[in-house]
Design a protein around this motif. Structure first.
Motif, PDB file in Angstrom:
ATOM      1  N   ASP A   1      41.633  41.855  40.141  1.00 23.00           N
ATOM      2  CA  ASP A   1      40.428  42.681  40.039  1.00 23.00           C
ATOM      3  C   ASP A   1      39.333  41.824  39.416  1.00 23.00           C
ATOM      4  O   ASP A   1      39.514  40.619  39.213  1.00 23.00           O
ATOM      5  CB  ASP A   1      40.693  43.966  39.240  1.00 23.00           C
ATOM      6  CG  ASP A   1      41.023  43.720  37.765  1.00 23.00           C
ATOM      7  OD1 ASP A   1      40.927  42.553  37.310  1.00 23.00           O
ATOM      8  OD2 ASP A   1      41.372  44.683  37.064  1.00 23.00           O
ATOM      9  N   LEU A   2      38.197  42.419  39.124  1.00 27.69           N
ATOM     10  CA  LEU A   2      37.086  41.664  38.524  1.00 27.69           C
ATOM     11  C   LEU A   2      36.961  41.934  37.026  1.00 27.69           C
ATOM     12  O   LEU A   2      36.161  41.301  36.347  1.00 27.69           O
ATOM     13  CB  LEU A   2      35.770  42.026  39.226  1.00 27.69           C
ATOM     14  CG  LEU A   2      35.714  41.764  40.741  1.00 27.69           C
ATOM     15  CD1 LEU A   2      34.374  42.221  41.318  1.00 27.69           C
ATOM     16  CD2 LEU A   2      35.953  40.294  41.062  1.00 27.69           C
ATOM     17  N   THR A   3      37.753  42.872  36.515  1.00 30.72           N
ATOM     18  CA  THR A   3      37.644  43.285  35.112  1.00 30.72           C
ATOM     19  C   THR A   3      38.284  42.267  34.176  1.00 30.72           C
ATOM     20  O   THR A   3      37.672  41.854  33.180  1.00 30.72           O
ATOM     21  CB  THR A   3      38.298  44.666  34.908  1.00 30.72           C
ATOM     22  OG1 THR A   3      37.779  45.576  35.865  1.00 30.72           O
ATOM     23  CG2 THR A   3      38.027  45.184  33.511  1.00 30.72           C
ATOM     24  N   VAL A   4      39.508  41.863  34.473  1.00 31.63           N
ATOM     25  CA  VAL A   4      40.202  40.897  33.607  1.00 31.63           C
ATOM     26  C   VAL A   4      39.453  39.555  33.561  1.00 31.63           C
ATOM     27  O   VAL A   4      39.261  38.999  32.471  1.00 31.63           O
ATOM     28  CB  VAL A   4      41.678  40.732  34.045  1.00 31.63           C
ATOM     29  CG1 VAL A   4      42.337  39.566  33.322  1.00 31.63           C
ATOM     30  CG2 VAL A   4      42.452  42.025  33.772  1.00 31.63           C
ATOM     31  N   PRO A   5      38.985  39.008  34.711  1.00 28.57           N
ATOM     32  CA  PRO A   5      38.180  37.783  34.627  1.00 28.57           C
ATOM     33  C   PRO A   5      36.901  37.955  33.780  1.00 28.57           C
ATOM     34  O   PRO A   5      36.484  37.027  33.082  1.00 28.57           O
ATOM     35  CB  PRO A   5      37.822  37.496  36.093  1.00 28.57           C
ATOM     36  CG  PRO A   5      38.947  38.091  36.877  1.00 28.57           C
ATOM     37  CD  PRO A   5      39.307  39.345  36.127  1.00 28.57           C
ATOM     38  N   PHE A   6      36.296  39.152  33.823  1.00 29.28           N
ATOM     39  CA  PHE A   6      35.109  39.418  33.007  1.00 29.28           C
ATOM     40  C   PHE A   6      35.458  39.364  31.517  1.00 29.28           C
ATOM     41  O   PHE A   6      34.747  38.740  30.718  1.00 29.28           O
ATOM     42  CB  PHE A   6      34.515  40.778  33.377  1.00 29.28           C
ATOM     43  CG  PHE A   6      33.350  41.207  32.511  1.00 29.28           C
ATOM     44  CD1 PHE A   6      32.245  40.380  32.344  1.00 29.28           C
ATOM     45  CD2 PHE A   6      33.345  42.447  31.883  1.00 29.28           C
ATOM     46  CE1 PHE A   6      31.154  40.773  31.559  1.00 29.28           C
ATOM     47  CE2 PHE A   6      32.271  42.849  31.102  1.00 29.28           C
ATOM     48  CZ  PHE A   6      31.179  42.011  30.936  1.00 29.28           C
TER      49      PHE A   6
END
Length: 480
Positions: free
Chosen positions: A106-111
């Motif tokens: 997803d894009l949340t953990v990298p953020f």
């Protein structure tokens, strides 16, 4: 056979073997040359997709977000133990030099990793990018192994529920703007959920497993969920029945007040904190004018491990007639609060509270694409405004000079890549591609210092002085 690489040669050999039947008849079958759960997008599909993304990103910018991008892959250790039971869906990459890597889920953990690495304490960001999941694809419903996500997140320490309310407002703006039909946003809080499980008698070690079962209530019946809890996850039947009394409740502020008075739930400090925040959230949502779009739903669990507070999920509401014609795509947007995730990446464990949302682009695309197919609407795949044509031979040089003038003036223009194209062929091309204007240059026009400007729809032509052509075209385009 074309001289491709080994993989392509095998694919062609497979194709030809499928074309020949024992009877000697030739049968063309659909042959896939790309991975299951992925797809190519045609120019027509890209037009629909870009309109969705323009609407979504425009809303994010209207709310003051900055754009961010992160690598398509992360260190495997960064992604593990962040997604609960879904961790098995992460795509691991082959070790090619000492680093164990995985494609982002997803894009949340990298953020969160970005915030911790760069010691960022406050940020409002949006991110549009592809993510990968090793699940069984259901293409008809817009579920893929490779798909696009559009995320908006607010990181930082702020007063309670103000950023959370803005996230729900953004979801309403986007779903209303895309004209998908009526929708409802279900809201719950992980503290209420965990408190409910505790007062019902669920051992803390089983919280995540039972949450994952509750999360399936939008897909399967309560009886099936209850059976999974008892038979597969070892929960006592009477505990499952107590959970059932709660998770079948949904409503608005009155339900929050009811839960405050609940004899069991009111004894749990964590649940009371969640209920207090939800009451404040509904107060702000009323000020934003969207309380009727929001439902407090105790069955909403959101399976991801990193959520710590408010969670939400948007679903489309359909009449029985619409349900027969439409796709059952599930939720079209979701999100929640994750106050502990950044601290998992920080060596000193410094926390940065965060709340965000993700728009389900693929599912929305599936709905809009089907709607356009049903309506028979024609889609323009280019934005060309002017076509440069000639009725005569040996006018390529003049056409090239003219189109260069248009390009230099910022006008979107095209011509046919032929020395001596027929005028009728050029005009048919304009009609087929939906190009609104044609400029025509020939011997007569060159002699008189004019250019003919033709409307493709009305077929009206006027002679314009060459020096006034760009201004006239720009005037017409601004009026259309």
């Amino acid at each position: 056979m074309p001289s491709f690489g080994l993989r392509h040669r095998r694919a062609w050999a497979s194709l030809f073997s499928q074309l020949l039947r024992p009877s000697g008849l030739v049968c063309i079958r659909e042959v896939h040359f790309h991975s299951q759960g992925t797809r190519d997008l045609s120019p027509q599909q890209m037009v629909i997709r870009e309109k969705i993304l323009d609407m979504v990103v425009g809303c994010f910018k209207r709310h003051g977000a900055k754009r961010l991008d992160t690598p398509a892959f992360e260190l495997k250790e960064m992604l593990t133990e962040k997604y609960g039971e879904d961790s098995g869906l992460i795509y691991d990459l082959k070790d090619q030099g000492g680093e164990l890597l995985s494609l982002r889920y997803d894009l949340t953990v990298p953020f969160a990793r970005y915030l911790a690495m760069n010691k960022v304490k406050r940020m409002k960001r949006y991110h549009v990018g592809k993510v990968w999941r090793r699940e069984s694809p259901t293409i008809v419903q817009g579920r893929y192994r490779e798909f696009c996500q559009c995320d908006f997140d607010i990181a930082g320490q702020f007063d309670p529920m103000i950023p959370d309310a803005e996230c729900l407002k953004i979801m309403c703006e986007i779903l209303s703007g895309l004209q998908l039909g009526d929708f409802l946003i279900k809201v719950n809080d992980r503290r209420i959920l965990d408190g409910m499980l505790a007062v019902c008698g669920v051992p803390e070690s089983k919280f995540h497993a039972i949450c994952s079962s509750i999360d399936k209530l939008d897909k399967i019946s309560w009886n099936d969920v209850r059976h999974e809890m008892v038979a597969k996850k070892g929960l006592a039947p009477e505990v499952a029945d107590r959970i059932g009394d709660y998770v079948q409740c949904h409503g608005g502020v009155s339900l929050i007040e009811e839960m405050f008075q609940d004899s069991r739930l009111s004894q749990n400090k964590q649940a009371l904190e969640g209920l207090g925040d939800l009451k404040l959230l509904f107060e702000y949502l009323t000020l934003f004018g969207i309380p009727e779009k929001i439902s407090f739903d105790l069955s909403l669990a959101r399976g991801l491990d990193y959520y710590t507070g408010v969670i939400y999920e948007a679903v489309l509401l359909q009449t029985p007639a619409q349900a027969e014609e439409s796709l059952n795509v599930g939720s079209v947007a979701a999100g929640g609060r994750y106050d502990g995730l950044v601290g998992m990446f920080d060596p000193k464990g410094h926390r940065v509270p965060c709340v965000g949302l993700s728009i389900g682009v693929e599912r929305i695309f599936a709905i809009l694409e089907q709607r356009i197919k049903t309506s028979g609407q024609k889609i323009r795949t280019t934005e060309t405004q002017v076509f440069v044509a000639t009725p005569q031979k040996n006018f390529l040089h003049e056409r090239l000079k003219l189109i260069s003038e248009l390009w230099d003036a910022g006008i979107k223009a095209e011509l046919l890549y032929k020395n001596n194209p027929k005028l009728l062929t050029q005009l048919h091309y304009c009609e087929h591609m939906g190009i609104p204007l044609v400029v025509i240059i020939g011997e007569q026009e060159l002699k008189e210092g004019v250019i003919k400007l033709r409307s493709v729809v009305s077929r009206e032509e006027v002679a314009i002085k060459r020096e006034n052509l760009v201004a006239e075209i720009q005037k017409r385009l601004s009026e259309s």
